[in-house]
Design an enzyme around this catalytic site. Structure first.
Site, PDB file in Angstrom:
ATOM      1  N   LYS A 165      17.850  73.008  36.925  1.00 37.40           N
ATOM      2  CA  LYS A 165      17.929  74.214  37.762  1.00 37.40           C
ATOM      3  C   LYS A 165      18.978  75.175  37.195  1.00 37.40           C
ATOM      4  O   LYS A 165      20.145  74.811  37.091  1.00 37.40           O
ATOM      5  CB  LYS A 165      18.353  73.834  39.185  1.00 37.40           C
ATOM      6  CG  LYS A 165      18.340  75.020  40.139  1.00 37.40           C
ATOM      7  CD  LYS A 165      19.071  74.722  41.447  1.00 37.40           C
ATOM      8  CE  LYS A 165      20.524  75.137  41.416  1.00 37.40           C
ATOM      9  NZ  LYS A 165      20.747  76.580  41.306  1.00 37.40           N
ATOM     10  N   GLU A 238      31.179  69.687  33.869  1.00 35.32           N
ATOM     11  CA  GLU A 238      31.868  70.630  32.976  1.00 35.32           C
ATOM     12  C   GLU A 238      32.273  71.804  33.849  1.00 35.32           C
ATOM     13  O   GLU A 238      31.428  72.575  34.293  1.00 35.32           O
ATOM     14  CB  GLU A 238      30.935  71.101  31.868  1.00 35.32           C
ATOM     15  CG  GLU A 238      30.430  69.992  30.980  1.00 35.32           C
ATOM     16  CD  GLU A 238      29.277  70.471  30.112  1.00 35.32           C
ATOM     17  OE1 GLU A 238      29.289  71.625  29.684  1.00 35.32           O
ATOM     18  OE2 GLU A 238      28.359  69.682  29.884  1.00 35.32           O
ATOM     19  N   CYS A 272      33.954  79.624  29.993  1.00 38.41           N
ATOM     20  CA  CYS A 272      34.897  78.642  30.546  1.00 38.41           C
ATOM     21  C   CYS A 272      36.124  78.451  29.662  1.00 38.41           C
ATOM     22  O   CYS A 272      37.234  78.303  30.156  1.00 38.41           O
ATOM     23  CB  CYS A 272      34.184  77.310  30.763  1.00 38.41           C
ATOM     24  SG  CYS A 272      33.359  76.690  29.281  1.00 38.41           S
ATOM     25  N   GLU A 369      41.538  81.054  37.738  1.00 43.51           N
ATOM     26  CA  GLU A 369      40.617  81.411  36.651  1.00 43.51           C
ATOM     27  C   GLU A 369      40.003  82.775  36.975  1.00 43.51           C
ATOM     28  O   GLU A 369      39.267  82.910  37.951  1.00 43.51           O
ATOM     29  CB  GLU A 369      39.500  80.369  36.530  1.00 43.51           C
ATOM     30  CG  GLU A 369      38.541  80.675  35.389  1.00 43.51           C
ATOM     31  CD  GLU A 369      37.313  79.763  35.350  1.00 43.51           C
ATOM     32  OE1 GLU A 369      36.827  79.348  36.411  1.00 43.51           O
ATOM     33  OE2 GLU A 369      36.837  79.490  34.234  1.00 43.51           O
TER      34      GLU A 369
HETATM   35  P1  NAD Z   1      28.795  77.539  40.514  1.00 44.90           P
HETATM   36  O1  NAD Z   1      29.486  76.233  40.730  1.00 44.90           O
HETATM   37  O2  NAD Z   1      28.822  78.527  41.620  1.00 44.90           O
HETATM   38  O3  NAD Z   1      27.246  77.298  40.221  1.00 44.90           O
HETATM   39  C1  NAD Z   1      26.793  76.558  39.081  1.00 44.90           C
HETATM   40  C2  NAD Z   1      25.409  75.993  39.378  1.00 44.90           C
HETATM   41  O4  NAD Z   1      25.531  75.001  40.397  1.00 44.90           O
HETATM   42  C3  NAD Z   1      24.398  77.003  39.920  1.00 44.90           C
HETATM   43  O5  NAD Z   1      23.122  76.656  39.409  1.00 44.90           O
HETATM   44  C4  NAD Z   1      24.477  76.790  41.424  1.00 44.90           C
HETATM   45  O6  NAD Z   1      23.295  77.191  42.111  1.00 44.90           O
HETATM   46  C5  NAD Z   1      24.699  75.292  41.510  1.00 44.90           C
HETATM   47  N1  NAD Z   1      25.461  74.822  42.674  1.00 44.90           N
HETATM   48  C6  NAD Z   1      26.438  75.469  43.353  1.00 44.90           C
HETATM   49  N2  NAD Z   1      26.946  74.668  44.319  1.00 44.90           N
HETATM   50  C7  NAD Z   1      26.280  73.482  44.216  1.00 44.90           C
HETATM   51  C8  NAD Z   1      26.369  72.251  44.923  1.00 44.90           C
HETATM   52  N3  NAD Z   1      27.225  72.084  45.928  1.00 44.90           N
HETATM   53  N4  NAD Z   1      25.567  71.240  44.543  1.00 44.90           N
HETATM   54  C9  NAD Z   1      24.696  71.379  43.515  1.00 44.90           C
HETATM   55  N5  NAD Z   1      24.558  72.537  42.822  1.00 44.90           N
HETATM   56  C10 NAD Z   1      25.344  73.575  43.170  1.00 44.90           C
HETATM   57  O7  NAD Z   1      29.389  78.130  39.172  1.00 44.90           O
HETATM   58  P2  NAD Z   1      29.044  79.548  38.513  1.00 44.90           P
HETATM   59  O8  NAD Z   1      29.771  80.591  39.288  1.00 44.90           O
HETATM   60  O9  NAD Z   1      27.573  79.675  38.293  1.00 44.90           O
HETATM   61  O10 NAD Z   1      29.690  79.367  37.050  1.00 44.90           O
HETATM   62  C11 NAD Z   1      30.976  79.789  36.728  1.00 44.90           C
HETATM   63  C12 NAD Z   1      31.897  78.593  36.571  1.00 44.90           C
HETATM   64  O11 NAD Z   1      31.342  77.691  35.616  1.00 44.90           O
HETATM   65  C13 NAD Z   1      33.262  78.970  36.038  1.00 44.90           C
HETATM   66  O12 NAD Z   1      34.256  78.287  36.744  1.00 44.90           O
HETATM   67  C14 NAD Z   1      33.218  78.473  34.590  1.00 44.90           C
HETATM   68  O13 NAD Z   1      34.488  78.199  34.047  1.00 44.90           O
HETATM   69  C15 NAD Z   1      32.357  77.267  34.720  1.00 44.90           C
HETATM   70  N6  NAD Z   1      31.770  76.888  33.432  1.00 44.90           N
HETATM   71  C16 NAD Z   1      32.215  75.737  32.821  1.00 44.90           C
HETATM   72  C17 NAD Z   1      31.712  75.376  31.578  1.00 44.90           C
HETATM   73  C18 NAD Z   1      32.178  74.125  30.878  1.00 44.90           C
HETATM   74  O14 NAD Z   1      31.513  73.698  29.928  1.00 44.90           O
HETATM   75  N7  NAD Z   1      33.293  73.514  31.274  1.00 44.90           N
HETATM   76  C19 NAD Z   1      30.748  76.175  30.959  1.00 44.90           C
HETATM   77  C20 NAD Z   1      30.322  77.336  31.605  1.00 44.90           C
HETATM   78  C21 NAD Z   1      30.838  77.673  32.856  1.00 44.90           C
END
Ligand code: NAD
Length: 466
Positions: A165, A238, A272, A369
């Site tokens: 997803k 991640e 990230c 962040e």
């Molecule tokens: P997010 O956590 O809001 O959402 C990420 C994904 O998870 C989306 O597909 C969302 O629909 C889903 N999601 C949200 N809550 C969920 C839950 N409770 N259970 C299951 N799925 C859920 O994050 P975002 O705003 O899309 O991404 C930005 C964040 O991602 C930043 O903090 C960034 O640093 C991090 N990031 C980390 C890496 C890494 O490799 N460490 C890489 C890219 C982004």
């Protein structure tokens, strides 16, 4: 409209949600909303496909090579969708799409480790790695195509099947990748479902997957860990970072400043593992401030489809609001605005490339962040102090140290509490290097051989002798 892919076929769409182009602020497309029944179908299809997919590593390797070729054949379409849904400048989107083929081929060619730990008259003891089953993969909006390949390639090579997803903000390129996958892989090996956070929660609570591979925010990761714990699914998380870059007093300042500025603004600051706090020795502080100001002035913010643009908009409205809030907090609390400092007027989610001097811990832009184009420059007196302040955070994704004296920089880098410590570079992510977050920045390992093994169950095969 692009379709979800379930069991190798386009899935019927009952309801849709809007996808906004962040460069215009207008709805650019609609995407299918996966129903709970369709999620069940996707899980059942993946579970069925697993029974065959797990059996022949040679078939999997060839299928991955075919998948890499198929993605490359649709390069231009993927780039166009990625620009439309994320606002990435053309060159950035093209770079992300171009990374996928080599990434998948790396996993196709990786030799599967098979360890013999004892081979004598009493026993043959081997350590093997077996497929896990169905993987629930969940990706964020900042790099949907790259993150797709980070999850799909090792999961499939490991003998697993996947239900993936993407973020509801950026589902389009992933939907096309579902279609591409179905053109070369057996039905059910990759299923693509789209919907909001609630769908992600259904995936992690679903009884079928044996592993959840999640990339996103720390809050999201915490929720996934709690949900997956109910039936002890394996998890790789991640999560976010607040990377420190420490410039030492003997660094090549023009090179370090130009590189750090470019990385801190890369993808409009929405990566990230890019520099998010820059520690600068007081003896070189104004030099660095001037270099960052000059780099900000040379940034061309605007239409991501214009090839001369170097920085596009933020990808989502909530992210624009969040960055605006952190920047306003810094201004209100007396930070020196060296460049930028406000959203760009007009349509779209544009924000000026922003540099702050005279900031320190206690400002939200330092402690949290920012995930946007606003970078704080923090002054320090001693290297010990810089290391202590760099580590004084719940984040632990990555960091870097900059000096002409590589041995000195490396000794400092080794003191950083993070999964990856770079010397005279930042955000280098080759496919063969394991990538993990310390502290709240993650659980488990992605990429490299360790990343592949994280999609397997270890099995000891102990054959008695004598
Ligand atoms: P997010 O956590 O809001 O959402 C990420 C994904 O998870 C989306 O597909 C969302 O629909 C889903 N999601 C949200 N809550 C969920 C839950 N409770 N259970 C299951 N799925 C859920 O994050 P975002 O705003 O899309 O991404 C930005 C964040 O991602 C930043 O903090 C960034 O640093 C991090 N990031 C980390 C890496 C890494 O490799 N460490 C890489 C890219 C982004």
């Amino acid at each position: 409209m692009l379709s979800m892919t379930i069991d190798g076929k386009p899935a019927e769409t009952f309801e849709t949600f809007d996808v906004v182009n962040p460069a215009t602020g207008k709805v650019a497309a609609t995407a299918p909303e996966c129903t709970p029944a369709q999620l069940d179908e996707a899980m059942a299809s993946a579970a069925h496909a697993f029974t065959t997919w797990r059996t022949d590593d040679g078939v999997r390797r060839q299928a991955l090579r075919d998948l890499a070729d198929a993605v490359e054949a649709r390069h231009d379409e993927l780039v166009a969708l990625l620009v439309k849904e994320t606002g990435k400048p053309l060159a950035v989107a093209a770079g992300e799409v171009a990374s996928v083929g080599p990434w998948i081929r790396y996993y196709a060619e990786l030799e599967w480790p098979h360890k013999v730990i004892q081979d004598d008259e009493t026993a043959l003891i081997e350590v093997a790695h077996r497929p896990m089953g169905v993987v629930a993969a969940i990706t964020p909006w900042n790099g949907p195509v790259g993150m797709w390949s980070w999850k799909i390639a090792p999961a499939l090579r490991g003998g697993n099947t996947v239900v993936l997803k993407p973020s509801p903000f950026t589902p389009l390129s992933t939907l096309l990748l579902g279609e591409i996958g179905a053109s070369v892989l057996p039905p059910g090996v990759i299923n693509i479902v789209t919907g909001g956070d609630a769908l992600g929660k259904l995936m992690t609570a679903h009884p079928t997957p044996r592993k959840v591979s999640f990339t996103g925010s720390i809050g999201g990761g915490r929720s996934v860990a709690v949900s997956a714990a109910q039936d002890l699914k394996r998890v790789t998380l991640e999560l976010g970072g607040n990377d420190a870059a420490i410039i030492l007093d003997d660094a090549d300042i023009p090179v370090a400043a130009a590189t750090l500025f470019a990385f801190s603004m890369f993808n409009c600051g929405q990566i990230c593992c890019i520099p998010k706090r820059i520690f600068v020795p007081s003896s070189r502080y104004e030099e660095v401030v001037e270099a960052f100001a000059a780099a900000a002035a040379a940034t061309k913010t605007g239409d991501p489809t214009d090839p001369t643009t170097t920085m596009g908009p933020l990808t989502t409205k909530p992210q624009l609001d969040r960055v605006s809030e952190l920047v306003a907090d810094a201004v209100d609390n007396g930070a020196r605005v060296v460049a930028g400092g406000k959203p760009v007027e007009g349509a779209g989610y544009f924000f000026e490339p922003t540099v702050f001097a005279d900031v320190a811990e206690g400002f939200r832009i330092v402690d949290e962040e920012q995930f946007g184009p606003a970078i704080p420059l923090l002054k320090y007196e001693t290297v010990e102090e810089a290391v202590q302040r760099a580590n004084a955070t719940e984040y632990g994704l990555s960091g870097s140290v900059w000096s002409k004296n590589v041995a000195r920089a490396k000794a400092v880098a080794e003191q950083l509490e993070c999964g990856t410590a770079w010397v005279n570079c930042h955000a280098m992510l080759p496919s063969n290097a394991p990538f993990s977050g310390a502290k709240h920045s993650g659980v488990g390992v992605a990429n490299g051989e360790d990343g592949l093994l994280s999609f397997t169950e270890q099995q000891v095969v102990h054959t008695a002798r004598g």
